[in-house]
Motif scaffolding. Structure first.
Motif, PDB file in Angstrom:
ATOM      1  N   UNK A 109     -10.915  22.128  -7.937  1.00 28.26           N
ATOM      2  CA  UNK A 109     -11.392  22.502  -9.275  1.00 28.26           C
ATOM      3  C   UNK A 109     -12.167  21.362  -9.940  1.00 28.26           C
ATOM      4  N   UNK A 110     -11.897  20.122  -9.534  1.00 32.54           N
ATOM      5  CA  UNK A 110     -12.621  18.993 -10.128  1.00 32.54           C
ATOM      6  C   UNK A 110     -13.822  18.571  -9.286  1.00 32.54           C
ATOM      7  N   UNK A 111     -14.233  19.425  -8.324  1.00 28.50           N
ATOM      8  CA  UNK A 111     -15.466  19.189  -7.582  1.00 28.50           C
ATOM      9  C   UNK A 111     -15.352  18.277  -6.388  1.00 28.50           C
ATOM     10  N   UNK A 112     -14.147  17.912  -6.001  1.00 25.97           N
ATOM     11  CA  UNK A 112     -13.969  17.059  -4.836  1.00 25.97           C
ATOM     12  C   UNK A 112     -13.792  17.922  -3.582  1.00 25.97           C
ATOM     13  N   UNK A 113     -13.857  17.257  -2.411  1.00 24.82           N
ATOM     14  CA  UNK A 113     -13.614  17.946  -1.153  1.00 24.82           C
ATOM     15  C   UNK A 113     -12.194  17.624  -0.690  1.00 24.82           C
ATOM     16  N   UNK A 114     -11.507  18.649  -0.207  1.00 22.41           N
ATOM     17  CA  UNK A 114     -10.144  18.456   0.291  1.00 22.41           C
ATOM     18  C   UNK A 114      -9.876  19.456   1.406  1.00 22.41           C
ATOM     19  N   UNK A 115      -8.868  19.156   2.217  1.00 19.22           N
ATOM     20  CA  UNK A 115      -8.504  20.050   3.315  1.00 19.22           C
ATOM     21  C   UNK A 115      -7.073  20.536   3.135  1.00 19.22           C
ATOM     22  N   UNK A 116      -6.800  21.833   3.294  1.00 17.57           N
ATOM     23  CA  UNK A 116      -5.424  22.338   3.224  1.00 17.57           C
ATOM     24  C   UNK A 116      -4.596  21.788   4.383  1.00 17.57           C
ATOM     25  N   UNK A 117      -3.319  22.044   4.340  1.00 13.72           N
ATOM     26  CA  UNK A 117      -2.403  21.527   5.357  1.00 13.72           C
ATOM     27  C   UNK A 117      -2.384  22.445   6.576  1.00 13.72           C
ATOM     28  N   UNK A 118      -2.569  21.841   7.754  1.00 10.65           N
ATOM     29  CA  UNK A 118      -2.376  22.553   9.009  1.00 10.65           C
ATOM     30  C   UNK A 118      -0.943  22.278   9.449  1.00 10.65           C
ATOM     31  N   UNK A 119      -0.054  23.240   9.196  1.00  8.07           N
ATOM     32  CA  UNK A 119       1.373  23.030   9.438  1.00  8.07           C
ATOM     33  C   UNK A 119       1.652  22.679  10.896  1.00  8.07           C
ATOM     34  N   UNK A 120       0.923  23.317  11.810  1.00 10.26           N
ATOM     35  CA  UNK A 120       1.139  23.050  13.237  1.00 10.26           C
ATOM     36  C   UNK A 120       0.784  21.607  13.584  1.00 10.26           C
ATOM     37  N   UNK A 121      -0.335  21.108  13.058  1.00 11.08           N
ATOM     38  CA  UNK A 121      -0.796  19.778  13.409  1.00 11.08           C
ATOM     39  C   UNK A 121      -0.022  18.671  12.702  1.00 11.08           C
ATOM     40  N   UNK A 122       0.673  18.981  11.611  1.00 12.12           N
ATOM     41  CA  UNK A 122       1.389  17.946  10.864  1.00 12.12           C
ATOM     42  C   UNK A 122       2.343  17.156  11.746  1.00 12.12           C
ATOM     43  N   UNK A 123       2.936  17.841  12.731  1.00  9.67           N
ATOM     44  CA  UNK A 123       3.884  17.171  13.616  1.00  9.67           C
ATOM     45  C   UNK A 123       3.244  16.138  14.525  1.00  9.67           C
ATOM     46  N   UNK A 124       1.907  16.236  14.698  1.00  7.90           N
ATOM     47  CA  UNK A 124       1.203  15.304  15.576  1.00  7.90           C
ATOM     48  C   UNK A 124       0.581  14.140  14.809  1.00  7.90           C
ATOM     49  N   UNK A 125       0.403  14.322  13.510  1.00  9.98           N
ATOM     50  CA  UNK A 125      -0.247  13.287  12.720  1.00  9.98           C
ATOM     51  C   UNK A 125       0.701  12.128  12.440  1.00  9.98           C
ATOM     52  N   UNK A 126       0.148  10.945  12.394  1.00  5.50           N
ATOM     53  CA  UNK A 126       0.894   9.768  11.969  1.00  5.50           C
ATOM     54  C   UNK A 126       0.686   9.642  10.459  1.00  5.50           C
TER      55      UNK A 126
END
Length: 312
Positions: free
Chosen positions: A223-240
Motif C-alpha cells: 500500500x505504501x508503494x514498495x515491492x514485497x514478496x508473500x511467504x512461500x510456506x514450502x520454501x521457508x523450511x529451506x531458507x536460512x
C-alpha cells in the motif's frame, strides 16, 4: 477383360498389408531412430498437445503396427500397405520419408544425416563478473529452440525481456534487460514465466546474461508503494532465515490469490490449506480468496537469498 483384370490386381496389391524389411541407420551408426507409418505418432502427438488429451498415446507408441525401431545393425521390419509412407526420424537428424512401394522396388537403404547445429558456448566461469539483482516487470518471455544445439540438453531454455523497476545489485546500464533462463519441468508456482513482476538474479558469465536457475521471488506492490514478496510456506523450511523472519505487510488491496480447488472450498479443505500452504500468520482466507498479510520487502529477500544461496 485383361485390362479389368490388371486394374483389379493393382487395386488388391495397393490395399493389402505386407511386411517391409530394410536397413535404416544414422551417419554414426548409433541406435535411437524411430520409424513410423504415415507419421502417425507425430500427428497424434501434435493433436494431443492441442487438445490436451493424451488418452491412447501409450498404446499407440507400443503398437508395432504404426511404429518400430531398427536393431543395432540397422535392420527393421514393419507391416504396411504399398501406398503407405514410412517416416524415418531421430532427434537432431533430418527426417526422411519413402513410399513403401518404392522401398520394396528399389531396395532403399536409409542413412539419416545430422541437422546443421550450433555448439553451445562453453564457459568455465563459476563466479559471475557482474550480478544484476532487480525487480523486473515482464515484457516478453519466448521459448528458445534447443534442437538447434549440437549438444543434448534436458532443460527448456527461454529468453526473458524485462523492464528494470528497482535495482538491488550491480548497476545495469539500461532500463531494459534481456537474459537467458533455464528450467526443467517446474511446477506452475516455481516457473518465473507465470508472474508479471519478479525479484530475479542475473549473472554475467563469459559475456552472457544468465538467470540463476530456479532463484527468483514473485513480487507485488504494497500500500505504501514498495515491492514485497508473500511467504512461500514450502520454501521457508529451506531458507536460512533465523535473522530474517517474515513480517506483517499490507499489500495493495488488489493482491490476492484464488483459493485452490473447488470454489470457496469446504471447511476441511480450508483447514488443510491453513495448516500446510496458507497458515493464518501469513495469509487470510475469505470469500474464496487468499490474501497475503505477511512477507518480506525485496531488500530483505535479497539478504535472505545471499544467506541461503551465496553464503555471504
Amino acid at each position: 477383360m485383361i485390362c479389368s483384370f490388371l486394374i483389379l490386381c493393382s487395386t488388391l496389391y495397393q490395399s493389402q498389408t505386407l511386411t517391409v524389411q530394410g536397413i535404416a541407420k544414422d551417419s554414426l551408426g548409433r541406435m535411437g531412430m524411430a520409424i513410423s507409418v504415415n507419421d502417425t505418432l507425430r500427428k497424434f502427438r501434435d493433436k494431443a498437445f492441442k487438445d490436451k488429451n493424451w488418452d491412447g498415446y501409450d498404446q499407440l507408441v507400443n503398437n508395432k503396427v504404426f511404429s518400430t525401431y531398427p536393431d543395432s545393425a540397422g535392420n527393421y521390419s514393419i507391416t504396411a500397405k504399398p501406398t503407405d509412407t514410412l517416416y524415418f526420424y531421430k532427434r537432431k537428424y533430418i527426417t526422411q520419408k519413402y513410399k513403401v512401394a518404392d522401398i520394396i522396388k528399389h531396395n532403399i537403404k536409409v542413412f539419416l544425416k545430422p541437422m546443421p547445429c550450433v555448439s553451445i558456448n562453453k564457459c568455465n566461469q563459476e563466479t559471475p563478473s557482474k550480478l544484476y539483482i532487480f525487480v523486473g516487470k515482464k515484457m516478453k518471455v519466448t521459448t528458445v529452440d534447443t534442437s538447434k544445439y549440437c549438444e543434448d540438453i534436458v532443460d527448456s531454455e527461454y529468453k526473458g525481456e524485462y523492464k528494470i523497476e528497482q535495482e538491488l545489485g550491480d548497476h545495469y546500464p539500461s532500463s531494459e534487460i534481456t537474459f537467458n533462463a533455464f528450467d526443467h519441468i517446474s511446477k506452475f508456482e516455481y516457473d518465473f514465466r507465470n508472474y508479471d513482476n519478479v525479484l530475479t538474479f542475473i549473472g554475467e558469465y563469459c559475456g552472457d546474461l544468465i538467470q540463476m536457475k530456479y532463484q527468483f521471488f514473485p513480487v507485488y506492490k504494497t500500500v505504501d508503494g514498495r515491492w514485497a514478496t508473500p511467504v512461500d510456506t514450502y520454501m521457508e523450511g529451506y531458507y536460512k532465515s533465523e535473522n530474517n523472519q517474515p513480517t506483517a505487510i499490507t499489500f495493495d488491496q488488489s493482491i490476492y490469490f484464488n483459493l485452490p480447488g473447488t470454489g470457496s472450498g469446504s471447511d476441511e479443505q480450508i483447514t488443510q490449506l491453513k495448516q500446510f500452504k496458507f497458515p493464518e500468520k501469513y495469509y487470510r482466507i475469505e470469500n474464496g480468496k487468499v490474501i497475503p498479510i505477511a512477507g518480506r520487502y525485496v531488500e530483505d529477500s535479497v539478504k535472505l537469498w545471499k544467506a541461503t544461496y551465496r553464503q555471504k
